[in-house]
Design an enzyme around this catalytic site. Structure first.
Site, PDB file in Angstrom:
ATOM      1  N   GLU A 168      32.254 115.945  35.526  1.00 52.62           N
ATOM      2  CA  GLU A 168      33.391 116.835  35.813  1.00 52.62           C
ATOM      3  C   GLU A 168      34.109 117.308  34.551  1.00 52.62           C
ATOM      4  O   GLU A 168      35.305 117.036  34.366  1.00 52.62           O
ATOM      5  CB  GLU A 168      34.396 116.139  36.726  1.00 52.62           C
ATOM      6  CG  GLU A 168      33.838 115.725  38.072  1.00 52.62           C
ATOM      7  CD  GLU A 168      34.908 115.273  39.055  1.00 52.62           C
ATOM      8  OE1 GLU A 168      36.075 115.147  38.655  1.00 52.62           O
ATOM      9  OE2 GLU A 168      34.571 115.073  40.230  1.00 52.62           O
ATOM     10  N   GLU A 367      28.997 112.500  43.896  1.00 47.38           N
ATOM     11  CA  GLU A 367      30.221 111.837  44.367  1.00 47.38           C
ATOM     12  C   GLU A 367      30.707 112.545  45.621  1.00 47.38           C
ATOM     13  O   GLU A 367      30.671 113.784  45.684  1.00 47.38           O
ATOM     14  CB  GLU A 367      31.373 111.927  43.353  1.00 47.38           C
ATOM     15  CG  GLU A 367      31.237 111.093  42.133  1.00 47.38           C
ATOM     16  CD  GLU A 367      32.442 111.217  41.191  1.00 47.38           C
ATOM     17  OE1 GLU A 367      33.580 111.474  41.658  1.00 47.38           O
ATOM     18  OE2 GLU A 367      32.230 111.051  39.978  1.00 47.38           O
TER      19      GLU A 367
HETATM   20  C1  BG6 Z   1      36.310 112.323  40.522  1.00 47.91           C
HETATM   21  C2  BG6 Z   1      36.030 111.506  39.292  1.00 47.91           C
HETATM   22  O1  BG6 Z   1      37.181 113.334  40.129  1.00 47.91           O
HETATM   23  O2  BG6 Z   1      36.967 111.761  41.585  1.00 47.91           O
HETATM   24  C3  BG6 Z   1      36.371 110.044  39.397  1.00 47.91           C
HETATM   25  O3  BG6 Z   1      34.730 111.682  38.789  1.00 47.91           O
HETATM   26  C4  BG6 Z   1      37.584 109.854  40.279  1.00 47.91           C
HETATM   27  O4  BG6 Z   1      36.506 109.512  38.115  1.00 47.91           O
HETATM   28  C5  BG6 Z   1      37.267 110.387  41.672  1.00 47.91           C
HETATM   29  O5  BG6 Z   1      38.036 108.534  40.320  1.00 47.91           O
HETATM   30  C6  BG6 Z   1      38.368 110.220  42.701  1.00 47.91           C
HETATM   31  O6  BG6 Z   1      39.542 110.827  42.283  1.00 47.91           O
HETATM   32  P1  BG6 Z   1      40.881 110.005  42.042  1.00 47.91           P
HETATM   33  O7  BG6 Z   1      41.748 110.890  41.232  1.00 47.91           O
HETATM   34  O8  BG6 Z   1      41.443 109.715  43.383  1.00 47.91           O
HETATM   35  O9  BG6 Z   1      40.478 108.770  41.306  1.00 47.91           O
END
Ligand code: BG6
Length: 462
Positions: A168, A367
């Site tokens: 990202e 993800e």
């Molecule tokens: C993604 C990232 O943006 O989302 C992670 O690659 C991140 O590092 C995940 O933890 C979830 O988002 P957040 O801000 O709730 O941790």
């Protein structure tokens, strides 16, 4: 059991995480400081309940047991990242042998359990010394990253077959240079553009170096959060707003990474507003020659926008949102804890876009996940009954399945994340894992979703 949604043979089932979010041992094993260690030192109040990155989920010490659990819940693949400041404290020069031992042990343990390691080189964690030189604003840091990448390929490339240059990359641009949620907390679009551009340059240089190794059966790519942009309506003004938003937040990385070129419309907007980054001689050719083999797609939420209601304040910093307003669609389904809309079809729309406009590049969901606050509320007989997470995953998998049926080149699905981890400034506020982590004792307990996922993997569908 009838399997309604069957996935292709050898589908990658697993989860993803990053070094800073699980390893802990931030001041152990010879690790140098990164921007997160430093930002926490100077502004602990910026982190939920003042919880910093020092310990996180202690994977550094518990990786063997954690990998055993991964195996138990059916993982055949797992994405982790290497911490640059652990491998090369300070970012340049001598390799930390303790880090080499640690990453070798992790990789070997995964392989011994038939779990394929997917490795990200950079997941938001700039070594502090390099940030002090200007971080991604500096071309010297681009060179340092290339050297770091070469070291990683040399040390681990015999066993790691899937590499990702960045996770990202738009997020550190947004967080660190536009919207104040990552260190160095600068608000300056021109710097943001330089940072974004240098990130793509570093990415292309790493790919170029990777290809000189000629590893057999290895692939290199990038992981992008391809948040699809939906206009409020088909009114041409709304559509235009959505297209511009898409240029800034998706195509700024997707086009150079997959097609080897920046979108002309984006370049035009930046030129018009005097925001273009400095580009070196030969850079654009290098970017063109070094596109990805594979694309990781992170998908959490859609972006809905409409035409701007008011002219932007001419005395405010230039921002992408000078061209659109965010739109709250009535009736949207929300994950209230994270404040993100849940829109399962978005995953399908992304895949169709990749198929139609990006050569149907090989890709996977790197993800997708649901962070929930105060999950202990759902404890029953010692286990978190996270039916909402099962529903969330199912909803997305159904649309992913449909995209595969329609010919999209999707190879796998990784949940964010394996076990509850440290979510940057949100720390442990929202829990995402298949496995819950008790922060006082570090005890791991699989949630209901972990057992459900195991059956999905066993049946290669549900
Ligand atoms: C993604 C990232 O943006 O989302 C992670 O690659 C991140 O590092 C995940 O933890 C979830 O988002 P957040 O801000 O709730 O941790």
């Amino acid at each position: 059991m009838i399997i309604q949604y069957k996935f292709p043979e050898d589908f990658w089932w697993g989860s993803a995480t990053s070094a800073t979010q699980i390893e802990g041992a931030a001041h152990e094993g010879g690790k140098g400081k990164n921007i997160w260690d430093y930002w926490y030192e100077i502004e602990p109040n910026r982190f939920f309940e003042n919880v910093g990155p020092a310990t996180t989920s202690d994977f550094y010490h518990r990786f063997k047991d954690d990998i055993k659990l991964m195996k138990e819940i059916g993982h055949n693949s797992f994405r982790l990242s290497i911490s640059w400041s652990r491998l090369i404290p300070g970012g340049r020069g001598e390799i930390n042998q303790e880090a080499v031992t640690f990453y070798n042990n992790v990789i070997n343990e995964l392989l011994a359990n038939d779990i394929e390691p997917f490795v990200t080189l950079y997941h938001f964690d700039m070594p502090l010394e390099l940030q002090n030189e200007g971080g991604w604003e500096s071309r010297n840091v681009v060179e340092a990253y290339k050297e770091y990448a070469i070291q990683c390929f040399q040390l681990f490339g015999d066993r790691v077959k899937k590499w990702f240059t960045f996770n990202e990359p738009i997020v550190p641009v947004e967080g660190g240079y536009l919207y104040d949620f990552h260190y160095p907390n600068i608000v300056d679009f021109k710097k943001a553009a330089q940072v974004a551009y240098h990130t793509i340059l570093a990415h292309a240089k790493a790919i170029e170096a990777f290809r000189t190794f000629n590893f057999a059966d290895s692939k290199i790519g990038i992981v992008l959060n391809l948040t699809p942009t939906y206009p409020r309506s088909q009114n041409p003004f709304d559509v235009k707003a959505a297209n511009i938003c898409d240029l800034f937040f998706n195509r700024s990385f997707l086009d150079p990474a997959v097609l080897g070129e920046y979108p002309k419309e984006l370049v035009e907007i930046l030129r018009e507003h005097g925001q273009l980054p400095v580009v070196g001689k030969g850079d654009l050719e290098l970017i063109k020659q070094n596109t990805v083999d594979i694309l990781g797609v992170n998908y959490y939420q859609p972006r809905r926008v409409k035409a701007k209601e008011y002219l932007p304040n001419p005395y405010s910093p230039f921002m992408p949102d000078w061209f659109f307003d965010y739109y709250e669609m009535p009736g949207r389904k929300m994950n209230p804890y994270r404040g993100w809309e849940i829109y399962e079809k978005g995953i399908y729309d992304i895949m169709i876009n990749l198929k139609e406009n990006y050569g149907n590049i090989e890709c996977f969901i790197s993800e997708n996940g649901m962070g929930v606050q105060d999950e202990e509320r759902f404890l029953k007989d010692g286990r978190i009954e996270d039916d909402y997470r099962i529903e969330f995953i199912k909803g997305h998998l159904k649309w992913l399945h449909k995209s595969i049926q329609e010919g999209c080149n999707v190879k796998g699905y990784h949940l964010w994340t394996f076990m509850d981890n440290w979510s940057w400034s949100n720390a442990y506020k929202n829990r995402y894992g298949f496995i819950s982590v008790d922060l006082k004792t570090q005890k791991r307990t699989p949630k209901k979703s972990a057992y459900w996922f195991k059956t999905v993997v066993e049946n290669n569908g549900f």
